[in-house]
Structure formats: C-alpha cells, structure tokens
Design an enzyme around this catalytic site. Structure first.
Site, short mmCIF file in Angstrom:
data_model
loop_
_atom_site.label_atom_id
_atom_site.label_comp_id
_atom_site.label_asym_id
_atom_site.label_seq_id
_atom_site.Cartn_x
_atom_site.Cartn_y
_atom_site.Cartn_z
N TYR A 41 0.85 -1.21 0.00
CA TYR A 41 0.00 0.00 0.00
C TYR A 41 0.88 1.26 0.00
O TYR A 41 0.67 2.17 -0.80
CB TYR A 41 -0.91 -0.07 1.23
CG TYR A 41 -1.61 1.21 1.61
CD1 TYR A 41 -2.74 1.66 0.93
CD2 TYR A 41 -1.16 1.98 2.69
CE1 TYR A 41 -3.40 2.83 1.30
CE2 TYR A 41 -1.80 3.16 3.07
CZ TYR A 41 -2.92 3.57 2.36
OH TYR A 41 -3.56 4.74 2.73
N1 LIG Z 1 -7.07 4.79 6.86
C1 LIG Z 1 -6.04 5.59 7.15
O1 LIG Z 1 -5.58 5.70 8.30
C2 LIG Z 1 -5.44 6.41 6.04
C3 LIG Z 1 -4.32 7.19 6.33
C4 LIG Z 1 -3.79 8.01 5.32
C5 LIG Z 1 -4.39 8.05 4.08
N2 LIG Z 1 -5.49 7.27 3.82
C6 LIG Z 1 -6.09 7.39 2.49
O2 LIG Z 1 -7.16 8.31 2.61
C7 LIG Z 1 -8.10 8.08 1.54
C8 LIG Z 1 -9.51 8.14 2.11
O3 LIG Z 1 -9.65 7.21 3.16
P1 LIG Z 1 -11.13 6.80 3.67
O4 LIG Z 1 -11.01 6.34 5.06
O5 LIG Z 1 -12.09 7.85 3.29
O6 LIG Z 1 -11.38 5.52 2.71
P2 LIG Z 1 -12.73 4.71 2.49
O7 LIG Z 1 -13.75 5.10 3.50
O8 LIG Z 1 -12.34 3.27 2.35
O9 LIG Z 1 -13.26 5.27 1.07
C9 LIG Z 1 -12.69 4.83 -0.11
C10 LIG Z 1 -13.53 5.32 -1.27
O10 LIG Z 1 -13.03 4.78 -2.49
C11 LIG Z 1 -14.11 4.24 -3.21
N3 LIG Z 1 -13.72 3.17 -4.10
C12 LIG Z 1 -12.99 2.07 -3.82
N4 LIG Z 1 -12.92 1.28 -4.92
C13 LIG Z 1 -13.63 1.91 -5.90
C14 LIG Z 1 -13.94 1.62 -7.24
N5 LIG Z 1 -13.52 0.49 -7.82
N6 LIG Z 1 -14.68 2.48 -7.97
C15 LIG Z 1 -15.14 3.64 -7.39
N7 LIG Z 1 -14.89 3.97 -6.11
C16 LIG Z 1 -14.14 3.11 -5.38
C17 LIG Z 1 -15.02 3.70 -2.12
O11 LIG Z 1 -16.29 3.38 -2.65
P3 LIG Z 1 -17.32 2.44 -1.80
O12 LIG Z 1 -18.03 3.40 -0.88
O13 LIG Z 1 -18.18 1.86 -2.84
O14 LIG Z 1 -16.49 1.43 -1.07
C18 LIG Z 1 -15.00 4.87 -1.19
O15 LIG Z 1 -15.82 5.91 -1.69
C19 LIG Z 1 -7.69 6.77 0.90
O16 LIG Z 1 -7.00 7.04 -0.30
C20 LIG Z 1 -6.73 6.16 1.92
O17 LIG Z 1 -5.78 5.31 1.31
C21 LIG Z 1 -6.02 6.46 4.77
#
Ligand SMILES: NC(=O)c1ccc[n+]([C@@H]2O[C@H](COP(=O)([O-])OP(=O)(O)OC[C@H]3O[C@@H](n4cnc5c(N)ncnc54)[C@H](OP(=O)(O)O)[C@@H]3O)[C@@H](O)[C@H]2O)c1
Length: 233
Positions: A146
């Site tokens: 990742y």
């Molecule tokens: N978790 C952490 O601690 C962390 C830390 C730093 C950065 N980040 C990054 O921050 C960002 C936002 O995180 P978050 O917590 O908001 O993530 P999340 O809740 O998992 O949301 C991910 C989004 O991507 C969409 N998605 C995934 N596959 C898709 C596809 N094939 N087609 C269209 N949409 C798709 C999901 O759609 P669905 O609603 O349909 O699933 C959802 O809207 C991500 O890029 C993550 O890597 C995360």
C-alpha cells in the site's frame, strides 16, 4: 469554458463557487468533503460504484455518477470530469487485496491524471499517505505494498503538468473534527480526523495559490485557513 455531456460549466478557480468532482465520494473522507463543499455553495459531482449510493449523494446535494473506477476507461472518466474546476481523489481500496490496492490507489490515480489532462481539468488534489506511516508496528506485506503504491502515485502526479497538491493525512480517525490541524511539508506521523481532512481539502480546493506541493496533515493547534495561509506560497 468547457461543457461536458452532463452540462456542467466551468467557473473561476478559487472564486466563490466552484465545480468540484470527488473520486471516492462515498468514503469516510469523501462524503465529509462532499458535505463541506456543498455547504460552501460549490457544485459537486461524485463517483460511486453501487446504484444505492446515488440517493445518498443526491441527498447531500451532489450529483452522482455511477461507475467503477477499476473498469471504466480513461475516456469515460474524462467525459465525466470535463467542465469541472478541480478534481479531488480520495478513493482507496481500503485494505483490500494487493491487486485491489494496485488497481485503485495506483492505476485509479493514473487513470484520473490522464482523464484530467484529457478533459483539461488542471487542478488535481490527491489524498495520499505518510510514506513512513506505522513504522513502529509489525510489517505486513499488504501494508508495505500500500505504501509503495501510494508513493508511486505521488511520484506520477508530481511529474505531471497539472496544478496538483498531494495531501498526506496521518492515520485517520472518526473523532469529531476540531477544525484545527498541523499542515506542513514534513510532520511526525500521528493521527488526524476525517472531518479535519475533509475541511482541509475543501479549503485547499479554494486556495489556487497552493500548488505543486506535498503537504502532510495531522490534528494540531492551527485553524485550517490559518494553517494554509502560513504555508507562505
Ligand atoms: N485509513 C487511514 O488511516 C489512512 C491514512 C492516510 C491516508 N489514507 C487514504 O485516505 C483516503 C480516504 O480514506 P477513507 O477512510 O475515506 O477511505 P474509504 O472510506 O475506504 O473510502 C474509499 C472510497 O473509495 C471508493 N472506491 C474504492 N474502490 C472503488 C472503485 N472500484 N470504484 C469507485 N470507487 C471506489 C469507495 O467506494 P465504496 O463506498 O463503494 O467502497 C469509497 O468511496 C484513501 O485514499 C486512503 O488510502 C487512509
């Protein structure tokens, strides 16, 4: 001005009202961002991949576009984002398989960059991650993959001719947003609420002078508009 097949018309970047497209609009950060932008009076479009997500986006005041980022073509995406002032990418595979991570956090970003270029959408804000996140935890192959994919996406966007900003939030929490953060070119990795990430993204969308910068974000003491002003760009 460019008009896409959905009839959006480009406004003035940084002006009072903007047209913003969110990829990942149904996610934890994405739906908060949609809410923030709509509250500011922006016209917001968002990608979603399940038909039942359309009404939630509409209820928030956004225009839903039903497509799967993994399978849609660059051309499809270009026609959807055409006419917008800014694109925010906050999608992610969310701890799925390595293949899904490559497909969304990696190829999904490449496709979005190409679509933005094809549609002449210049402003592109990418939600990335601290490359040194969780060094204190036991390593897992999936998490290392990742981080590598996230970094590669940063490299690709930074090498593009777009008006880009890469925002690297620390570990995300669902705590209520404080409205105060630390925002800088380099920070120690801690945590940040999704509310604060969304509020920072909305503010960055409206600050076109912040451009071609990699920024790290944690919860912190500075009000978000002031944290952005303090970047002295
Ligand atoms: N978790 C952490 O601690 C962390 C830390 C730093 C950065 N980040 C990054 O921050 C960002 C936002 O995180 P978050 O917590 O908001 O993530 P999340 O809740 O998992 O949301 C991910 C989004 O991507 C969409 N998605 C995934 N596959 C898709 C596809 N094939 N087609 C269209 N949409 C798709 C999901 O759609 P669905 O609603 O349909 O699933 C959802 O809207 C991500 O890029 C993550 O890597 C995360």
């Amino acid at each position: 001005m460019m008009e896409c097949e959905f009839g959006w018309r480009a406004g003035l970047l940084g002006g009072a009202r903007m047209k913003v497209f969110v990829i990942g609009a149904t996610g934890g950060v994405g739906r908060r961002l949609v809410r923030e932008l709509v509250q500011r009076g922006d016209d917001v479009g968002g990608l979603h991949r399940r038909p039942d997500q359309a009404s939630a986006l509409r209820d928030m005041g956004a225009e839903p576009f039903d497509a799967d980022l993994a399978t849609m073509t660059e051309g499809d995406l270009a026609s959807v984002v055409a006419g917008t002032d800014a694109l925010v990418f906050t999608a992610g595979a969310g701890g799925g398989s390595a293949e899904m991570t490559t497909g969304i956090d990696g190829h999904g970003v490449s496709k979005s960059i190409a679509a933005a270029q094809a549609a002449d959408v210049r402003r592109f804000i990418l939600v990335s991650a601290f490359p040194e996140a969780w060094r204190e935890r036991p390593r897992s192959e999936g998490f290392e993959h990742y981080l590598a994919v996230k970094k590669q996406a940063d490299v690709e966007l930074a090498a593009s001719d777009l008006d880009w900003v890469i925002l690297r939030p620390a570990e995300l929490t669902d705590r209520t947003g404080s409205g105060t953060v630390s925002l800088s070119r380099a920070l120690i990795h801690t945590t940040v609420s999704r509310d604060n990430v969304a509020a920072t993204l909305a503010e960055l969308v409206h600050h076109p002078t912040v451009s071609r910068l990699v920024l790290e974000l944690t919860d912190g003491p500075h009000r978000i508009p002031e944290a952005i002003q303090a970047l002295k760009v």
